[in-house]
Design a protein around this motif. Sequence first.
Motif, short mmCIF file in Angstrom:
data_model
loop_
_atom_site.label_atom_id
_atom_site.label_comp_id
_atom_site.label_asym_id
_atom_site.label_seq_id
_atom_site.Cartn_x
_atom_site.Cartn_y
_atom_site.Cartn_z
N GLN B 22 23.25 -30.55 -3.24
CA GLN B 22 22.74 -31.83 -2.73
C GLN B 22 22.75 -31.87 -1.22
O GLN B 22 21.81 -32.37 -0.58
CB GLN B 22 23.57 -32.99 -3.31
CG GLN B 22 23.38 -33.15 -4.80
CD GLN B 22 24.25 -34.24 -5.38
OE1 GLN B 22 24.52 -35.23 -4.71
NE2 GLN B 22 24.71 -34.05 -6.60
N LYS B 23 23.83 -31.33 -0.64
CA LYS B 23 23.94 -31.28 0.82
C LYS B 23 22.79 -30.43 1.39
O LYS B 23 22.12 -30.81 2.36
CB LYS B 23 25.29 -30.65 1.19
CG LYS B 23 25.84 -31.09 2.52
CD LYS B 23 27.25 -30.57 2.64
CE LYS B 23 27.59 -30.21 4.06
NZ LYS B 23 28.89 -29.53 4.14
N LEU B 24 22.58 -29.28 0.74
CA LEU B 24 21.52 -28.36 1.19
C LEU B 24 20.15 -29.00 1.06
O LEU B 24 19.31 -28.90 1.96
CB LEU B 24 21.61 -27.08 0.35
CG LEU B 24 20.59 -25.99 0.66
CD1 LEU B 24 20.79 -25.49 2.08
CD2 LEU B 24 20.73 -24.83 -0.32
N VAL B 25 19.91 -29.70 -0.07
CA VAL B 25 18.61 -30.33 -0.29
C VAL B 25 18.32 -31.36 0.79
O VAL B 25 17.23 -31.42 1.35
CB VAL B 25 18.57 -30.98 -1.69
CG1 VAL B 25 17.55 -32.09 -1.74
CG2 VAL B 25 18.23 -29.95 -2.74
N GLU B 26 19.33 -32.15 1.12
CA GLU B 26 19.11 -33.19 2.13
C GLU B 26 18.71 -32.57 3.46
O GLU B 26 17.77 -33.01 4.13
CB GLU B 26 20.39 -34.02 2.29
CG GLU B 26 20.25 -35.12 3.31
CD GLU B 26 20.93 -36.40 2.89
OE1 GLU B 26 21.73 -36.35 1.94
OE2 GLU B 26 20.65 -37.43 3.51
N LEU B 27 19.43 -31.51 3.83
CA LEU B 27 19.12 -30.81 5.08
C LEU B 27 17.71 -30.23 5.04
O LEU B 27 16.93 -30.37 6.00
CB LEU B 27 20.15 -29.70 5.31
CG LEU B 27 20.06 -28.97 6.64
CD1 LEU B 27 20.59 -29.87 7.75
CD2 LEU B 27 20.85 -27.67 6.60
N LEU B 28 17.37 -29.61 3.90
CA LEU B 28 16.05 -28.98 3.78
C LEU B 28 14.93 -30.00 3.90
O LEU B 28 13.93 -29.76 4.58
CB LEU B 28 15.94 -28.27 2.43
CG LEU B 28 16.42 -26.83 2.38
CD1 LEU B 28 16.28 -26.28 0.96
CD2 LEU B 28 15.62 -25.97 3.34
N ILE B 29 15.10 -31.15 3.24
CA ILE B 29 14.05 -32.18 3.30
C ILE B 29 13.80 -32.59 4.75
O ILE B 29 12.68 -32.59 5.23
CB ILE B 29 14.43 -33.40 2.43
CG1 ILE B 29 14.33 -33.06 0.95
CG2 ILE B 29 13.53 -34.58 2.76
CD1 ILE B 29 14.79 -34.18 0.04
N ASN B 30 14.90 -32.90 5.45
CA ASN B 30 14.74 -33.40 6.82
C ASN B 30 14.15 -32.35 7.74
O ASN B 30 13.21 -32.63 8.49
CB ASN B 30 16.09 -33.86 7.37
CG ASN B 30 16.55 -35.15 6.70
OD1 ASN B 30 15.77 -35.83 6.07
ND2 ASN B 30 17.83 -35.45 6.82
N VAL B 31 14.67 -31.13 7.66
CA VAL B 31 14.21 -30.09 8.59
C VAL B 31 12.80 -29.65 8.23
O VAL B 31 11.91 -29.60 9.09
CB VAL B 31 15.19 -28.90 8.58
CG1 VAL B 31 14.61 -27.75 9.37
CG2 VAL B 31 16.53 -29.33 9.16
#
Lengths: 223, 103
Positions: B22-31
């Motif tokens: 979930q942490k990774l997904v959030e970062l991926l979406i934003n970046v």
Amino acid sequence: MHSSLVRLQNAFGFFTTVAFVVAALIAATDLIAPRTPSVGVLKPTNVQVVRGRPHYYSSKKEEYAIIRFSLDADLSSLFTWNTKQLFVYVTAEWPAAKAGSGSGANATNQAVIWDSIITSPSADHLANLGPIAKKKLIRSAQGKSIDPSRGILSLKNQRPKYQITHPSGKIAQQDDVVLRLHYNVQPWVGLLTWNRDSDVGRWKTLRDNVSKKFSFPEVKKKE
Amino acid sequence: MAEQLLDQIRDVFEGQIDFEGQKLVELLINVALSVVGAIAFLVGYVLQDIKLAVYIGLIGTALVFVLVIPPWPFYNKNPVKWLPVGGGYQAPANLVFDGKTVR
């Protein structure tokens, strides 16, 4: 972010933010694109005043001015990547009768005699043309994302699109009439902009867009 | 049988991922979405082609969606280690809570 649905909502939500920011940036690039439109020639070539009816069943007869004109103008600098279409129009203007008419003092009569929509290649599919003319228009800019040459206008003794009159129905022998060229840039994103009387940043004003003064003739006699 | 099948369908539809994922997904979406927007704008401006900018933006966004929405295996690399059900865990003998011994 634990389930697919929540990830979809989050991703879409941030996409709308990105789309808004990119759109704002695109609109802002208009401000740094120089606009240097110029007018070579704007003059009436043939002016007639005739009597006619506003519509077929009208019992009222009015005077209509038919102003043929010539126009040479270079509006190519108005075409940038964010230009959807350019609306160009020519108006005839004359001062309102001074005394007795109340609000008439210092007012100016203004009526459009001719206009044209010049689409950018990115908006050719929206042009209000028949299928053959549209195909020709699209082919004229094949492979080009913008086509500034479309902004170069050269009209010789152009017939007006609109015959103009006045609410009073009287227009013959009016003095101090001028023709004026206007434009309206319609962008894909951002604000509509019209020609202005002063420079705004890198947008230069449209100079020499007013013709010399002329007069409407008498009503044409029927032969 | 039918219940098992329904459970499986529900699991696929829900697409749960672990906390690290979930942490990774959030970062991926934003970046990734920001990068797509920046590329769309810059390419469009340099080539003066607004249609190209729109297509880059939309196709890039679609690719990011494909990357972040389904529960790809790399979002489930750190599953939560739950304690075993019953047994294996003994409550301390004298659990003191609020000054009292709790049994």
